[in-house]
Write a protein that holds these residues in place. Structure first.
Motif, PDB file in Angstrom:
ATOM      1  N   LEU A  68       0.843  -1.192   0.000  1.00 17.40           N
ATOM      2  CA  LEU A  68       0.000   0.000   0.000  1.00 17.40           C
ATOM      3  C   LEU A  68       0.879   1.242   0.000  1.00 17.40           C
ATOM      4  O   LEU A  68       1.735   1.406   0.871  1.00 17.40           O
ATOM      5  N   LEU A  69       0.653   2.117  -0.986  1.00 20.81           N
ATOM      6  CA  LEU A  69       1.374   3.385  -1.094  1.00 20.81           C
ATOM      7  C   LEU A  69       0.401   4.518  -0.859  1.00 20.81           C
ATOM      8  O   LEU A  69      -0.674   4.565  -1.472  1.00 20.81           O
ATOM      9  N   ALA A  70       0.770   5.441   0.018  1.00 22.46           N
ATOM     10  CA  ALA A  70      -0.097   6.577   0.331  1.00 22.46           C
ATOM     11  C   ALA A  70       0.737   7.845   0.441  1.00 22.46           C
ATOM     12  O   ALA A  70       1.927   7.800   0.762  1.00 22.46           O
ATOM     13  N   ARG A  71       0.087   8.952   0.170  1.00 21.64           N
ATOM     14  CA  ARG A  71       0.721  10.249   0.418  1.00 21.64           C
ATOM     15  C   ARG A  71       0.450  10.608   1.873  1.00 21.64           C
ATOM     16  O   ARG A  71      -0.698  10.724   2.291  1.00 21.64           O
ATOM     17  N   TYR A  72       1.525  10.779   2.633  1.00 24.23           N
ATOM     18  CA  TYR A  72       1.393  10.976   4.073  1.00 24.23           C
ATOM     19  C   TYR A  72       1.214  12.441   4.432  1.00 24.23           C
ATOM     20  O   TYR A  72       0.698  12.766   5.484  1.00 24.23           O
ATOM     21  N   GLY A  73       1.624  13.331   3.561  1.00 24.52           N
ATOM     22  CA  GLY A  73       1.478  14.756   3.820  1.00 24.52           C
ATOM     23  C   GLY A  73       2.575  15.543   3.140  1.00 24.52           C
ATOM     24  O   GLY A  73       3.757  15.190   3.231  1.00 24.52           O
TER      25      GLY A  73
END
Length: 431
Positions: free
Chosen positions: A251-256
């Motif tokens: 899972l790849l997400a933009r953290y901020g």
């Protein structure tokens, strides 16, 4: 398997006959309103409003063919989650389930919904806590427009029959709630929902989870020197490069801001470090075009952590450990990866000096600091390998005693005893 006490009584199979000619307008309109409320604090207002208008227009058309169905989650924890239905879909807590649900009362393979002979049927897959339709526990049942579906003790959905354009609009709304609009990867909300459930699963099954926290180096310089549009293009391209290196189940997400996070299932800290290093090289070697005449070179730093590093299944501590190591990578010059795997080097020896002249006066000076460091380095080399490892991880890698205990597979108290023994021996040598 005992039935959950909060479930309605009864365990007989029930097949519900569909109601003929029932209007779908109220259920679709209420579904759209519920989704709008769930996304009301989003920054994607204009796009959301356009989709809602398309959905409302579709719901007002009468007599057009109905082509599909949708589940709208209505319980407090997951309100607004949308699951479009096509030919066949499995619901459960398992990672491979098409309709994945994050709730302890839901089984890994809980239920299956399929389209048969023009209608939608739900079938329980032997779940521990049962499948319910309109308050009745079922093993198989036909879903009507407006049916309330409950899985386990807490997860509830409203089923609606929709037209094709309505289903596309609902799918778009679902994506808006879980994806970053700039890069297309998952957003932080989706990450936190899934990571908590994965950590709980890993704890139950004694499996491993690792995370990689990545941050672009000197990103502010790109925004200030080339403009925010160029910064956005860099973020998009870096997200594509990262996504190209990970597995389907990761899972790849933009953290901020310019930070991204990767969640790796069944992956040790060593595997996370290897992946982070591969991503670092791919990004550093890339040339990112921000205009027809200009391309930029960027680098990133990464911090890796796993449940083994934290000594337990703690989401907050896992993220904090990865963040602390990311900060260490920044301090060490950027464009590098920091994790917990031993990368020990002996304490560097001091410069080679000429042998000192024999003392001729009774009041000769004491040994210099350089000579004391040389003695300390030799004493470190003479330590047993286990003591060298503990001292190196503690002093060079800034690991906590809990992290060292996880790496060495021994109690934390034993690590502290080894560290004290190493300091005692080094202290005697330096005296």
């Amino acid at each position: 398997m005992p039935r959950d006490a909060s479930h309605p009584a009864g365990g007989a199979t029930r097949v519900v006959e569909p109601e003929r000619g029932r209007s779908i307008q109220p259920s679709i309109r209420s579904s759209a309103q519920a989704v709008a409320r769930s996304l009301s604090r989003s920054e994607r207002g204009a796009e959301r409003d356009t989709l809602i208008e398309e959905l409302a227009r579709g719901s007002e058309r009468a007599g057009e063919p109905r082509s599909g169905g949708v589940l709208l989650r209505t319980d407090r924890r997951g309100c607004g989650q949308l699951i479009p239905l096509h030919d066949r879909l499995r619901l459960g807590r398992a990672w491979e389930a098409e309709g994945r649900l994050e709730d302890e009362s839901v089984s890994r393979q809980h239920a299956e919904i399929g389209c048969e002979q023009g209608g939608f049927f739900i079938r329980d897959l032997g779940s521990a806590n049962g499948t319910f339709v309109d308050g009745q526990r079922v093993t198989s049942a036909e879903l009507r427009d407006g049916s309330v579906v409950q899985l386990g003790s807490r997860v509830t959905f409203r089923f609606s029959i929709v037209q094709e354009d309505e289903q596309l609009a609902l799918s778009s709304l679902r994506d808006l709630g879980h994806h970053d609009p700039l890069t297309g990867v998952y957003n932080r909300r989706h990450l936190e929902q899934h990571l908590a459930a994965e950590i709980a699963f890993a704890e139950r099954h004694a499996s491993s989870i690792s995370v990689i926290l990545l941050d672009l180096d000197h990103f502010k310089r790109i925004n200030d020197g080339h403009g925010h549009l160029s910064g956005d293009l860099v973020l998009e391209r870096v997200a594509e490069l990262i996504a190209s290196q990970i597995r389907t189940e990761d899972l790849l997400a933009r953290y901020g801001g310019e930070e991204f996070i990767i969640v790796l299932l069944e992956t040790s800290i060593a595997g996370a470090e290897a992946l982070a290093e591969r991503i670092r090289r791919v990004v550093a070697d890339a040339s990112i075009a921000v205009s027809p005449e200009q391309a930029l070179a960027v680098t990133l730093s990464a911090g890796c952590a796993s449940l083994d590093c934290t000594g337990g299944a703690d989401l907050e501590q896992l993220i904090q450990t990865a963040d602390r190591r990311l900060h260490m990578a920044k301090q060490r010059g950027r464009n590098c990866v920091m994790g917990a795997a031993p990368r020990l080097r002996s304490i560097p020896p001091p410069p080679v000096l000429s042998p000192p002249e024999p003392a001729t006066a009774p009041d000769s000076e004491p040994p210099s600091r350089v000579h004391r460091l040389e003695s300390l380095a030799l004493a470190f080399e003479a330590l047993p390998q286990e003591l060298q490892l503990v001292v190196g991880l503690r002093c060079q890698e800034s690991c906590t005693f809990a992290e060292i205990a996880a790496i060495l597979s021994c109690p934390e108290q034993r690590v502290q005893e080894l560290y004290r023994e190493a300091r005692r021996r080094l202290g005697q040598s330096a005296a």
